[in-house]
Design a protein around this motif. Structure first.
Motif, PDB file in Angstrom:
ATOM      1  N   ALA A 111       0.820  -1.210   0.000  1.00 14.20           N
ATOM      2  CA  ALA A 111       0.000   0.000   0.000  1.00 14.20           C
ATOM      3  C   ALA A 111       0.855   1.260   0.000  1.00 14.20           C
ATOM      4  CB  ALA A 111      -0.939  -0.010   1.208  1.00 14.20           C
ATOM      5  N   VAL A 112       1.812   1.336   0.905  1.00 10.60           N
ATOM      6  CA  VAL A 112       2.599   2.562   1.045  1.00 10.60           C
ATOM      7  C   VAL A 112       3.635   2.675  -0.075  1.00 10.60           C
ATOM      8  CG1 VAL A 112       4.100   3.888   2.587  1.00 10.60           C
ATOM      9  CG2 VAL A 112       2.266   2.478   3.538  1.00 10.60           C
ATOM     10  N   GLY A 113       4.272   1.557  -0.412  1.00  8.24           N
ATOM     11  CA  GLY A 113       5.322   1.594  -1.418  1.00  8.24           C
ATOM     12  C   GLY A 113       4.847   1.999  -2.799  1.00  8.24           C
ATOM     13  N   ASN A 114       3.571   1.733  -3.107  1.00  7.93           N
ATOM     14  CA  ASN A 114       3.051   2.059  -4.434  1.00  7.93           C
ATOM     15  C   ASN A 114       2.296   3.384  -4.487  1.00  7.93           C
ATOM     16  OD1 ASN A 114       3.572  -0.329  -6.335  1.00  7.93           O
ATOM     17  ND2 ASN A 114       2.724  -1.366  -4.549  1.00  7.93           N
ATOM     18  N   ALA A 115       1.907   3.921  -3.340  1.00  6.37           N
ATOM     19  CA  ALA A 115       1.024   5.084  -3.322  1.00  6.37           C
ATOM     20  C   ALA A 115       1.650   6.324  -3.967  1.00  6.37           C
ATOM     21  CB  ALA A 115       0.594   5.402  -1.887  1.00  6.37           C
ATOM     22  N   GLY A 116       2.960   6.512  -3.798  1.00  5.59           N
ATOM     23  CA  GLY A 116       3.608   7.694  -4.354  1.00  5.59           C
ATOM     24  C   GLY A 116       3.524   7.738  -5.868  1.00  5.59           C
ATOM     25  N   LEU A 117       3.872   6.635  -6.519  1.00  6.82           N
ATOM     26  CA  LEU A 117       3.804   6.595  -7.978  1.00  6.82           C
ATOM     27  C   LEU A 117       2.359   6.629  -8.463  1.00  6.82           C
ATOM     28  CD1 LEU A 117       5.258   6.365 -10.682  1.00  6.82           C
ATOM     29  CD2 LEU A 117       5.136   3.882 -10.458  1.00  6.82           C
ATOM     30  N   LEU A 118       1.461   5.969  -7.736  1.00  9.71           N
ATOM     31  CA  LEU A 118       0.054   5.981  -8.135  1.00  9.71           C
ATOM     32  C   LEU A 118      -0.510   7.398  -8.132  1.00  9.71           C
ATOM     33  CD1 LEU A 118      -1.221   2.807  -6.245  1.00  9.71           C
ATOM     34  CD2 LEU A 118      -1.157   3.130  -8.729  1.00  9.71           C
ATOM     35  N   MET A 119      -0.080   8.215  -7.187  1.00 12.95           N
ATOM     36  CA  MET A 119      -0.530   9.601  -7.147  1.00 12.95           C
ATOM     37  C   MET A 119      -0.034  10.365  -8.378  1.00 12.95           C
ATOM     38  SD  MET A 119      -0.061  12.427  -4.137  1.00 12.95           S
ATOM     39  CE  MET A 119       1.669  12.052  -3.999  1.00 12.95           C
ATOM     40  N   VAL A 120       1.221  10.147  -8.733  1.00 12.67           N
ATOM     41  CA  VAL A 120       1.777  10.809  -9.910  1.00 12.67           C
ATOM     42  C   VAL A 120       1.078  10.322 -11.174  1.00 12.67           C
ATOM     43  CG1 VAL A 120       3.858  11.003 -11.343  1.00 12.67           C
ATOM     44  CG2 VAL A 120       4.011  11.295  -8.863  1.00 12.67           C
ATOM     45  N   PHE A 121       0.846   9.015 -11.275  1.00  6.09           N
ATOM     46  CA  PHE A 121       0.220   8.470 -12.470  1.00  6.09           C
ATOM     47  C   PHE A 121      -1.208   8.981 -12.646  1.00  6.09           C
ATOM     48  CE2 PHE A 121      -2.065   5.173 -14.865  1.00  6.09           C
ATOM     49  CZ  PHE A 121      -1.289   5.154 -16.015  1.00  6.09           C
ATOM     50  N   ALA A 160      -4.262  -7.170  -3.023  1.00  9.13           N
ATOM     51  CA  ALA A 160      -4.808  -6.460  -4.188  1.00  9.13           C
ATOM     52  C   ALA A 160      -5.736  -5.344  -3.757  1.00  9.13           C
ATOM     53  CB  ALA A 160      -5.544  -7.446  -5.098  1.00  9.13           C
ATOM     54  N   SER A 161      -6.534  -5.592  -2.721  1.00 10.38           N
ATOM     55  CA  SER A 161      -7.415  -4.543  -2.197  1.00 10.38           C
ATOM     56  C   SER A 161      -6.606  -3.389  -1.624  1.00 10.38           C
ATOM     57  CB  SER A 161      -8.349  -5.121  -1.132  1.00 10.38           C
ATOM     58  OG  SER A 161      -9.244  -6.058  -1.694  1.00 10.38           O
ATOM     59  N   ALA A 162      -5.488  -3.723  -0.968  1.00 15.03           N
ATOM     60  CA  ALA A 162      -4.619  -2.681  -0.421  1.00 15.03           C
ATOM     61  C   ALA A 162      -4.073  -1.798  -1.540  1.00 15.03           C
ATOM     62  CB  ALA A 162      -3.476  -3.305   0.368  1.00 15.03           C
ATOM     63  N   TYR A 163      -3.737  -2.422  -2.666  1.00 11.54           N
ATOM     64  CA  TYR A 163      -3.246  -1.660  -3.822  1.00 11.54           C
ATOM     65  C   TYR A 163      -4.327  -0.720  -4.342  1.00 11.54           C
ATOM     66  CZ  TYR A 163      -0.826  -0.770  -8.252  1.00 11.54           C
ATOM     67  OH  TYR A 163      -0.201  -0.169  -9.324  1.00 11.54           O
ATOM     68  N   GLN A 164      -5.565  -1.215  -4.434  1.00  8.82           N
ATOM     69  CA  GLN A 164      -6.672  -0.384  -4.903  1.00  8.82           C
ATOM     70  C   GLN A 164      -6.955   0.767  -3.932  1.00  8.82           C
ATOM     71  OE1 GLN A 164      -8.410  -0.611  -7.779  1.00  8.82           O
ATOM     72  NE2 GLN A 164      -7.305  -2.407  -8.518  1.00  8.82           N
ATOM     73  N   LEU A 165      -6.886   0.479  -2.636  1.00  6.23           N
ATOM     74  CA  LEU A 165      -7.086   1.540  -1.641  1.00  6.23           C
ATOM     75  C   LEU A 165      -5.976   2.581  -1.729  1.00  6.23           C
ATOM     76  CD1 LEU A 165      -8.235  -0.555   1.460  1.00  6.23           C
ATOM     77  CD2 LEU A 165      -9.602   1.134   0.206  1.00  6.23           C
ATOM     78  N   ALA A 166      -4.749   2.121  -1.975  1.00  5.28           N
ATOM     79  CA  ALA A 166      -3.639   3.049  -2.147  1.00  5.28           C
ATOM     80  C   ALA A 166      -3.882   3.957  -3.339  1.00  5.28           C
ATOM     81  CB  ALA A 166      -2.325   2.285  -2.310  1.00  5.28           C
ATOM     82  N   ALA A 167      -4.426   3.386  -4.425  1.00  8.50           N
ATOM     83  CA  ALA A 167      -4.722   4.191  -5.614  1.00  8.50           C
ATOM     84  C   ALA A 167      -5.783   5.241  -5.316  1.00  8.50           C
ATOM     85  CB  ALA A 167      -5.175   3.280  -6.757  1.00  8.50           C
ATOM     86  N   ALA A 168      -6.817   4.832  -4.574  1.00 11.21           N
ATOM     87  CA  ALA A 168      -7.882   5.787  -4.232  1.00 11.21           C
ATOM     88  C   ALA A 168      -7.346   6.893  -3.328  1.00 11.21           C
ATOM     89  CB  ALA A 168      -9.034   5.045  -3.557  1.00 11.21           C
ATOM     90  N   PHE A 169      -6.542   6.524  -2.326  1.00  9.91           N
ATOM     91  CA  PHE A 169      -5.957   7.524  -1.439  1.00  9.91           C
ATOM     92  C   PHE A 169      -5.020   8.447  -2.191  1.00  9.91           C
ATOM     93  CE2 PHE A 169      -2.249   8.724   1.135  1.00  9.91           C
ATOM     94  CZ  PHE A 169      -2.864   9.526   2.087  1.00  9.91           C
TER      95      PHE A 169
END
Length: 394
Positions: free
Chosen positions: A214-224, A334-343
């Motif tokens: 969740a945390v490791g992917n959130a930064g790039l997901l925000m940029v994307f 996978a849900s954590a990844y989706q939540l990270a994307a939403a956040f």
């Protein structure tokens, strides 16, 4: 015990390609859907939101409820539901029917992915689990690079219903290949109950492994999420170059995914920490230097490569720490990844609305990625304390 299944990964990769194309392609045919069903663009956009929510909620719930089912019959049943969901989408007479069809399809998506990953890892040669899992993720990469553009082209030429019909056809072909090539991995699915599987989340190492995702992917997901305004407003690209740059990003993601799987097989935690560090550096360079058109294009490729290079290792770590309930853990991951994307989308919007400027999105992405490095280092330290050596995938 490992079951030989040389055709398993290609068959499962085709299924992943088909299912994720059905998820991503909606954005390309959104105006056609809205016009044909006489709803607004924002209403049609809720189809994307509904799919994400269906994955977040359905993944853990469906996976827990199907914990006692053998994997091969289960993934065939899940594929069957995905095929029917896309067929229902293709023939939907009204928006509520289409909405319901997308939700039903989303409910089984995470469970299918979780079981496919466990099957792929269980049939992989010793020491090559991460690189094998990365090949499944490569199916998702292909859906971004080829599937979504081709699906959009089909929709533009033959109508949006033909797009969903094509996705259903791709999933049906995957169904036939799974039926023929994927072995019945009996020992990978011990009979257990939903309550018993849920106990795995008491394990602190499992909690940390999912937090890393969740945390490791959130930064790039925000940029994307805000890539288009960032590329035009910070890096100086023309608006019509964004589509090409997204393709460059997708190619980088495919390359990074495969390379990251190999690195994770050799040194799981060192490669994860190192790759996250490089990702933070790339985000910082994009935010501070702006990139320019040539450097910016190179950095877009690098962001895709680095962002996806960490995913196979993160998935294998969840499998390693949650050996008692790997499928449910993968679904929650996978849900954590989706939540990270939403956040990430929400946080990026707040930064932009707060007047901090577009470069601040990059810099915030750096800070979040550094936090992901911190969580990864915590996991690595726990490995040394409890085992005296890093977690391996052999």
């Amino acid at each position: 015990m490992r079951t030989s299944g040389s055709g398993s990964v290609p068959a499962l990769m085709l299924c992943v390609f088909g299912i994720t194309t059905g998820e991503f392609v909606v954005a390309g045919i959104l105006p056609d859907v809205a016009g044909d069903l006489t709803v607004s663009i924002p209403a049609a956009g809720l189809l994307v939101t509904a799919y994400a929510l269906g994955m977040i909620v359905g993944g853990p719930a469906v996976t827990a409820l199907t914990a006692r089912f053998p994997r091969r019959p289960l993934i065939l049943a899940l594929l069957g539901i995905a095929i029917l969901g896309n067929v229902a989408s293709a023939v939907a007479p009204a928006y509520p029917v289409l909405f319901a069809a997308r939700v039903v399809t989303a409910l089984v998506t995470s469970t299918f992915f979780a079981n496919a990953i466990v099957i792929a890892a269980s049939t992989a040669p010793p020491g090559r689990q991460a690189s094998t899992v990365s090949k499944l993720a490569f199916g998702m990469n292909l859906s971004m690079i080829l599937g979504a553009p081709l699906g959009t082209l089909i929709g533009n030429e033959l109508g949006w219903r033909a797009t969903f019909a094509a996705v259903a056809g791709c999933c049906a072909l995957g169904f036939a290949l799974v039926l023929r090539l994927v072995p019945d991995v009996r020992d990978a699915a011990p009979a257990t109950s939903a309550v018993a599987e849920l106990r795995v989340f008491r394990d602190r190492d499992v909690q940390i492994a999912i937090a890393v995702t969740a945390v490791g992917n959130a930064g790039l997901l925000m940029v994307f999420t805000y890539f288009a305004p960032l590329l035009t407003g910070v890096s100086g690209f023309a608006p019509d170059a964004v589509a090409v740059l997204l393709l460059v990003y997708g190619v980088g993601a495919a390359v990074g995914n495969l390379a990251g799987g190999r690195l994770a097989d050799r040194a799981l935690m060192p490669s994860q920490v190192g790759l996250l560090g490089l990702l933070a550096g790339a985000l910082l360079l994009m935010g501070v230097a702006g990139g320019g058109t040539v450097l910016g294009a190179v950095m877009v490729f690098a962001l895709g490569a680095l962002g996806f290079s960490v995913i196979p290792g993160m998935q294998i770590r969840v499998l390693t720490t949650a050996a008692a309930a790997p499928t449910l853990a993968m679904a929650v991951n996978a849900s954590a990844y989706q939540l990270a994307a939403a956040f990430a989308a929400w946080l990026g919007g707040r930064i932009i609305d707060g007047g901090l400027g577009l470069p601040a999105v990059y810099l915030t992405g750096v800070a979040v990625t550094v936090a992901g490095i911190g969580v990864s280092c915590l996991a690595w330290l726990r490995d040394h304390r409890t085992q005296g050596r890093p977690v391996t995938t052999t």
